[in-house]
Motif scaffolding. Structure first.
Motif, PDB file in Angstrom:
ATOM      1  N   ILE A 221       0.832  -1.204   0.000  1.00 56.64           N
ATOM      2  CA  ILE A 221       0.000   0.000   0.000  1.00 56.64           C
ATOM      3  C   ILE A 221       0.864   1.250   0.000  1.00 56.64           C
ATOM      4  O   ILE A 221       0.619   2.199  -0.770  1.00 56.64           O
ATOM      5  N   ALA A 222       1.887   1.272   0.844  1.00 54.36           N
ATOM      6  CA  ALA A 222       2.757   2.441   0.921  1.00 54.36           C
ATOM      7  C   ALA A 222       3.445   2.690  -0.417  1.00 54.36           C
ATOM      8  O   ALA A 222       3.541   3.838  -0.883  1.00 54.36           O
ATOM      9  N   PHE A 223       3.922   1.613  -1.045  1.00 59.06           N
ATOM     10  CA  PHE A 223       4.607   1.790  -2.323  1.00 59.06           C
ATOM     11  C   PHE A 223       3.631   2.234  -3.410  1.00 59.06           C
ATOM     12  O   PHE A 223       3.939   3.134  -4.198  1.00 59.06           O
ATOM     13  N   ALA A 224       2.459   1.613  -3.476  1.00 59.00           N
ATOM     14  CA  ALA A 224       1.491   1.975  -4.508  1.00 59.00           C
ATOM     15  C   ALA A 224       1.041   3.423  -4.369  1.00 59.00           C
ATOM     16  O   ALA A 224       0.822   4.110  -5.375  1.00 59.00           O
ATOM     17  N   ALA A 225       0.904   3.900  -3.132  1.00 58.57           N
ATOM     18  CA  ALA A 225       0.459   5.274  -2.911  1.00 58.57           C
ATOM     19  C   ALA A 225       1.468   6.289  -3.444  1.00 58.57           C
ATOM     20  O   ALA A 225       1.106   7.427  -3.763  1.00 58.57           O
ATOM     21  N   VAL A 226       2.721   5.882  -3.563  1.00 59.07           N
ATOM     22  CA  VAL A 226       3.753   6.765  -4.114  1.00 59.07           C
ATOM     23  C   VAL A 226       3.962   6.505  -5.602  1.00 59.07           C
ATOM     24  O   VAL A 226       4.035   7.434  -6.409  1.00 59.07           O
ATOM     25  N   ALA A 227       4.066   5.222  -5.984  1.00 59.40           N
ATOM     26  CA  ALA A 227       4.451   4.876  -7.348  1.00 59.40           C
ATOM     27  C   ALA A 227       3.355   5.141  -8.369  1.00 59.40           C
ATOM     28  O   ALA A 227       3.649   5.561  -9.497  1.00 59.40           O
ATOM     29  N   VAL A 228       2.094   4.885  -8.014  1.00 59.43           N
ATOM     30  CA  VAL A 228       1.020   5.070  -8.993  1.00 59.43           C
ATOM     31  C   VAL A 228       0.876   6.539  -9.396  1.00 59.43           C
ATOM     32  O   VAL A 228       0.787   6.843 -10.601  1.00 59.43           O
TER      33      VAL A 228
END
Length: 479
Positions: A221-228
Motif C-alpha cells: 500500500i505504501a509503495f502503490a500510494a507513491v508509485a502510482v
C-alpha cells in the motif's frame, strides 16, 4: 494470412509472453533486496522467511523470462532479416551491451543469491541480491534504448539504405528514451507491488500467514500510494513526447479523426467504436475540452488529426484506441485502491475483517493482483501497434522489413509450434508459481551440514515442500 501478417502475429505472441516475466522480475529483484536489507537490520526471522519465499518465485519467473527471450531473438534472423540487415549496425550493439553489462551480471550473481546462503557471508549474499537487482535495471536500460530508437531514430546516417551510427550518445539517449524508460520501470515495480498486495490480501482473507500478510500488504500500500501517482506523471510526460514525435499515434490513441473547429478544443473520448473506413467514431461519449487539457495542458489546444496523413500511414486505430483506455482505466483503479487503502490504514480498520469495508478492500487487492500485467500488455500494444506501419518510424516500413523469401506455411508452422511449446512450458511454470504462492512463506531453516562439517548450498526451488506436513525432500531432515 501472408508471411508478413503471420510474422507480425508470431512476434506479437512471443513478446507478449516475454515482457511479462522480465517486468515482474525487475520489481521482484528490488523487493528481495529490500527484504534482505530489513533482515540484516533487524534479524527478524519473518523478513528472512519472506525473502526466501519470494526468491523462489523470482527464480522460476527469471527462468521463464530467459527462455522466452531466447526464442524472441531468433525471429530477427528468421522472420525479419531485412530489419536485421538494415538496422543491425545500431540494434545489434545495443542488444549486445545488454548481454555484456546486464545479463552476465544477473546470471553470475543469481547463482550466489540462489545457492550461496550459508556458503558466503550475509553481507556478500546481500551484495549479490543487490547486483542482481541492478542487473535487471541495466538490462531494461539497453532494451528500452533499442526499442525507443526504432520509435524516435536519432544519431544515424543512411549509407545505401543501411543505418549506421553517427553519434552513439544520440542513438542511446534518443528523444523518447528517458520517458519510456521511466514509464516502463515504474510499470514493472507497480506490477510486482500489485502481486505482492494481492497475495497478502488472499492470505488475510483465508486467515493464514496473518503476520506476513499484514506486513507485506502495508508495504504494498505504501509503495502503490507513491508509485502510482508518479506513473501518472510519467505517462503524461510521455504523452507530450508522443505528441511531438509521433502525432499520428497520439491521434489514434484519442480517436481524433478531423481537425477541431478553432477555439473548440479537443474532447476526451471516453467510449467510441472507431470506424477507420468512414473516418469517424460511432457511439461516441466524450467530455468537451478535457482532451485539450490532458494532451496539451491548455484549454483550447489541439493535435494533428488522423486525416492529416494518408491512410497507408495510419496505424490500426481500434486496437490502439481500446488498449490505451484499458491501460488508463486500470491506472485509475490502482490509484483509487491505493488511496482507499491508505485511508483505511490511517483510520485503523484496514485489517478488521469483521468490517465490510476491510473485506471489500482485501477482495479488491486480490482482484487487482493481475492488473499490472494487463496494463503492461495494453501499454505495450499502444506503443507497438501505434507505431505501424513503420518498424523504424518514418524510415522503414514493416512490410519492407520482413524476410523476402520466407513462406507463410513455414511461419504458420513455427507459430503453432511456439504456441504448443509455450502452453506446456509456461503452463507448467505458472502452475508451479501458483503452488508456491498457495503454500506461502514457511519458516526457513539453515542448510544442513555434510558429514565433514562443510556447509552445503541451499536448494531454493524445493519450494512446494512443507516440513510441517512431512512431504517432500525437506521432510527428510526431520526424519
Amino acid at each position: 494470412m501472408d508471411a508478413l501478417l503471420l510474422s507480425r502475429i508470431q512476434f506479437g505472441f512471443v513478446i507478449s509472453f516475454h515482457i511479462l516475466f522480465p517486468a515482474f522480475t525487475i520489481g521482484l529483484a528490488h523487493w528481495l533486496a529490500f527484504l534482505e536489507w530489513r533482515w540484516l537490520r533487524t534479524r527478524d526471522d519473518l523478513w528472512r522467511d519472506l525473502y526466501f519465499f519470494w526468491m523462489k518465485v523470482f527464480a522460476v519467473s527469471f527462468g521463464m523470462g530467459v527462455v522466452s527471450g531466447i526464442v524472441m531473438s531468433f525471429q530477427f534472423g528468421t522472420n525479419w532479416a531485412v530489419l536485421s540487415e538494415r538496422a543491425g549496425n545500431i540494434l545489434g550493439p545495443l542488444l549486445n551491451y545488454e548481454v555484456l553489462t546486464a545479463f552476465f551480471l544477473e546470471a553470475s550473481f543469481l547463482g550466489v543469491m540462489l545457492f550461496g546462503w550459508r556458503k558466503v557471508s550475509d553481507r556478500i549474499h546481500f551484495m549479490a541480491t543487490c547486483l542482481v537487482a541492478l542487473g535487471t535495471l541495466i538490462s531494461t536500460f539497453w532494451i528500452i534504448s533499442a526499442n525507443s530508437w526504432m520509435h524516435t531514430p536519432a544519431g544515424y546516417h543512411l549509407v545505401d539504405g543501411v543505418f549506421e551510427a553517427a553519434d552513439w550518445w544520440a542513438v542511446v539517449f534518443n528523444p523518447s528514451f528517458p520517458y519510456r524508460l521511466a514509464h516502463m520501470v515504474l510499470a514493472a515495480f507497480i506490477t510486482t507491488c500489485l502481486v505482492i498486495g494481492g497475495v497478502s490480501a488472499w492470505y488475510l482473507r483465508r486467515g493464514v500467514h496473518p503476520e506476513a500478510g499484514r506486513r507485506m500488504l502495508k508495504l504494498a500500500i505504501a509503495f502503490a500510494a507513491v508509485a502510482v501517482p508518479l506513473q501518472i506523471v510519467a505517462g503524461d510526460l510521455h504523452g507530450l513526447n508522443v505528441a511531438e514525435h509521433q502525432p499520428v499515434k497520439l491521434a489514434a490513441m484519442e480517436g481524433h479523426w478531423h481537425e477541431s473547429a478553432p477555439g473548440a478544443g479537443l474532447p476526451f473520448v471516453l467510449f467510441a467504436i472507431p470506424d477507420a473506413q468512414a473516418e469517424r467514431n460511432d457511439y461516441e461519449v466524450a467530455v468537451p475540452r478535457l482532451g485539450s487539457l490532458i494532451l496539451t495542458h491548455s484549454w483550447d489546444g489541439t493535435i494533428a488529426p488522423l486525416t492529416s496523413v494518408p491512410r497507408e500511414d495510419r496505424p490500426p486505430v481500434a486496437p490502439v484506441f481500446w488498449a490505451f483506455r484499458v491501460m488508463v482505466g486500470l491506472g485509475v483503479l490502482m490509484l483509487v485502491l491505493a488511496f482507499a487503502s491508505v485511508w483505511a490504514w490511517w483510520r485503523g480498520w484496514l485489517f478488521d475483517t469483521a468490517r465490510r469495508g476491510s473485506r471489500w478492500l482485501l477482495q479488491s487487492w486480490r482482484l487487482m493482483s493481475p492488473a499490472g500485467f494487463v496494463a503492461l500488455l495494453a501499454g505495450w500494444y499502444v506503443v507497438e501497434i501505434g507505431r505501424q506501419p513503420w518498424v523504424v518510424y518514418g524510415l522503414l516500413r514493416t512490410r519492407d522489413a520482413v524476410s523476402p523469401n520466407i513462406e507463410a506455411a513455414a511461419v504458420l508452422g513455427s507459430l503453432i509450434t511456439y504456441a504448443l511449446a509455450y502452453a506446456v512450458i509456461f503452463g507448467a511454470g505458472i502452475w508451479y508459481l501458483l503452488a508456491i504462492l498457495r503454500r506461502g512463506p514457511l519458516p526457513h531453516e539453515p542448510a544442513p551440514d555434510s558429514d565433514g562439517g562443510e556447509k552445503t548450498p541451499m536448494r531454493p526451488l524445493s519450494v512446494g515442500n512443507d516440513p510441517s506436513t512431512g512431504d517432500g525432500p525437506r521432510a527428510s531432515r526431520e526424519e
